[in-house]
Write a protein that holds these residues in place. Structure first.
Motif, short mmCIF file in Angstrom:
data_model
loop_
_atom_site.label_atom_id
_atom_site.label_comp_id
_atom_site.label_asym_id
_atom_site.label_seq_id
_atom_site.Cartn_x
_atom_site.Cartn_y
_atom_site.Cartn_z
N GLU A 20 26.80 50.15 25.71
CA GLU A 20 25.44 50.54 25.39
C GLU A 20 24.60 50.74 26.65
OE1 GLU A 20 24.07 47.47 22.84
OE2 GLU A 20 25.01 48.30 21.03
N ARG A 21 25.01 50.07 27.73
CA ARG A 21 24.31 50.23 29.01
C ARG A 21 24.86 51.42 29.80
NH1 ARG A 21 22.19 47.10 26.22
NH2 ARG A 21 21.14 45.15 26.77
N LYS A 22 25.68 52.24 29.15
CA LYS A 22 26.21 53.49 29.72
C LYS A 22 27.11 53.26 30.93
CE LYS A 22 23.68 55.60 26.70
NZ LYS A 22 24.29 56.15 25.47
N MET A 23 27.74 52.09 30.99
CA MET A 23 28.68 51.83 32.07
C MET A 23 30.03 52.47 31.73
SD MET A 23 29.85 48.12 33.57
CE MET A 23 31.14 47.98 34.80
N LYS A 24 30.64 53.11 32.71
CA LYS A 24 31.90 53.82 32.49
C LYS A 24 33.06 52.83 32.52
CE LYS A 24 34.63 57.77 34.03
NZ LYS A 24 34.77 58.85 35.06
N ILE A 25 33.69 52.64 31.37
CA ILE A 25 34.82 51.71 31.28
C ILE A 25 35.93 52.34 30.45
CG2 ILE A 25 33.37 49.65 31.50
CD1 ILE A 25 33.54 49.27 28.52
N ASN A 26 37.15 51.85 30.68
CA ASN A 26 38.31 52.25 29.91
C ASN A 26 38.91 51.03 29.23
OD1 ASN A 26 38.33 55.03 30.53
ND2 ASN A 26 39.31 54.62 32.51
N ASP A 27 39.05 51.08 27.91
CA ASP A 27 39.61 49.96 27.17
C ASP A 27 41.13 49.97 27.27
OD1 ASP A 27 37.08 49.30 26.44
OD2 ASP A 27 37.18 50.23 24.45
N HIS A 28 41.70 48.82 27.62
CA HIS A 28 43.14 48.70 27.76
C HIS A 28 43.66 47.45 27.06
CE1 HIS A 28 42.63 51.07 31.77
NE2 HIS A 28 42.90 51.89 30.77
N LEU A 29 44.92 47.48 26.71
CA LEU A 29 45.66 46.30 26.28
C LEU A 29 46.62 45.91 27.40
CD1 LEU A 29 46.44 47.22 22.56
CD2 LEU A 29 44.96 45.36 23.34
N PRO A 30 46.96 44.64 27.53
CA PRO A 30 47.86 44.22 28.62
C PRO A 30 49.17 44.99 28.66
CG PRO A 30 46.85 42.31 27.60
CD PRO A 30 46.46 43.49 26.76
N ALA A 31 49.69 45.39 27.50
CA ALA A 31 50.97 46.10 27.47
C ALA A 31 50.92 47.42 28.21
CB ALA A 31 51.40 46.33 26.02
N GLN A 32 49.74 48.00 28.35
CA GLN A 32 49.61 49.29 29.04
C GLN A 32 49.83 49.16 30.54
OE1 GLN A 32 45.73 50.12 26.57
NE2 GLN A 32 46.37 52.07 27.45
N TYR A 33 49.83 47.95 31.05
CA TYR A 33 50.05 47.73 32.48
C TYR A 33 51.53 47.64 32.83
CZ TYR A 33 45.17 47.01 33.70
OH TYR A 33 43.83 47.19 33.96
#
Length: 288
Positions: free
Chosen positions: A173-186
């Motif tokens: 909501e604060r317009k911060m650029k983030i990417n949602d990940h799960l640990p398995a994606q690493y």
């Protein structure tokens, strides 16, 4: 009284030297006797010895007291007679501890801990920040508006409802650029460089849901989190700190907030590794 003082057992996984599971666990049982519960009562233990030939159990009573980090056996009657004010001393010690906790819970102390006493997040000796957080009460979320101002490389979020009504939603909501990940994606399936590029780790903040909550990932309960998700979270920490972030320029902040729910075990179970598994990081434990 014993049920109120003895906490549920925790199974702490033992890792090999290469940080892989060993299949072995240490069983940890915390006993937190409170003066309100125990008052001036004292409890003995009963020793059980099985006689295989006679098929009978024999045993006797013992009385142990805390001696540093271990325990020692003493004579019950002598100890009680020589320590008439133990209950009052315990009560005073508990009250003193609570008063210290309250003093250090002020916002100024929190700010000093996060900034190292400089009152500024613009510190040249740190180029990257990692935040580890658990579930926060809605009132506390209003006090975390400073996070978008930090150069966050990654957030390890242990709240499975974070995207729905927690810290993840607040930051978006604060317009911060983030990417949602799960640990398995690493998990590195090709090269480290390809994994970094596919997850955009150097371009935006990686928000890692350490206990599910997105993409159909089911959260684990306290008893199963360590075996189901603990290893993958450790891999995320190793990958970030060994393959992505510059050494000796990382500041790791652990926000342990109180959500009103009693359990904090998934986060607490992995704090030691998050704090020390990254070579060259400076961990700050911030309890709110």
């Amino acid at each position: 009284m014993a049920k109120r003082c003895i906490k549920p057992p925790r199974f702490v996984e033992v890792l090999k030297a290469d940080m892989t599971p060993s299949g072995k666990y240490v069983i940890e049982v915390d006993i937190e006797p409170s003066s309100i519960v125990c008052q001036d009562l004292y409890f003995k233990t009963f020793d059980v010895v099985v006689d295989e030939q006679a098929k009978k159990k024999k045993g006797g009573e013992s009385f142990f007291i805390r001696d540093g980090s271990s325990s020692k056996q003493v004579d019950y009657d002598t100890y009680i007679a020589n320590n008439p004010g133990l209950s009052q001393e315990r009560k005073e010690a508990e009250e003193k501890h609570l008063s210290v906790v309250k003093v250090h819970a002020h916002g100024s102390a929190l700010g000093a801990m996060i900034t190292g006493g400089t009152h500024s997040m613009d510190r040249p000796n740190f180029t990257s920040y990692i935040v580890v957080a658990n579930k926060s009460h809605p009132v506390q979320l209003d006090n975390l508006d400073f996070l978008p101002c930090m150069n966050l490389t990654a957030v390890l979020d242990f709240d499975p409802q974070s995207a729905e009504n927690g810290l993840n939603k607040l930051i978006k909501e604060r317009k911060m650029k983030i990417n949602d990940h799960l640990p398995a994606q690493y998990t590195v399936t090709s090269t480290v460089k390809d994994t970094v590029c596919s997850l955009s780790l150097t371009k935006s903040t990686s928000w890692v849901f350490c206990n599910g909550g997105i993409n159909g990932e089911t959260p684990s309960d306290d008893d199963n989190w360590l075996t189901e998700k603990g290893h993958s979270v450790r891999h995320v920490v190793s990958f970030l700190c060994q393959s992505v972030l510059p050494r000796k320029e990382i500041s790791c902040h652990i926000l342990v907030t109180k959500s009103g729910e009693q359990s904090q075990r998934p986060l607490v179970s992995d704090l030691r590794y998050v704090s020390t598994g990254a070579s060259g990081t400076k961990p700050n434990l911030v309890h709110q």
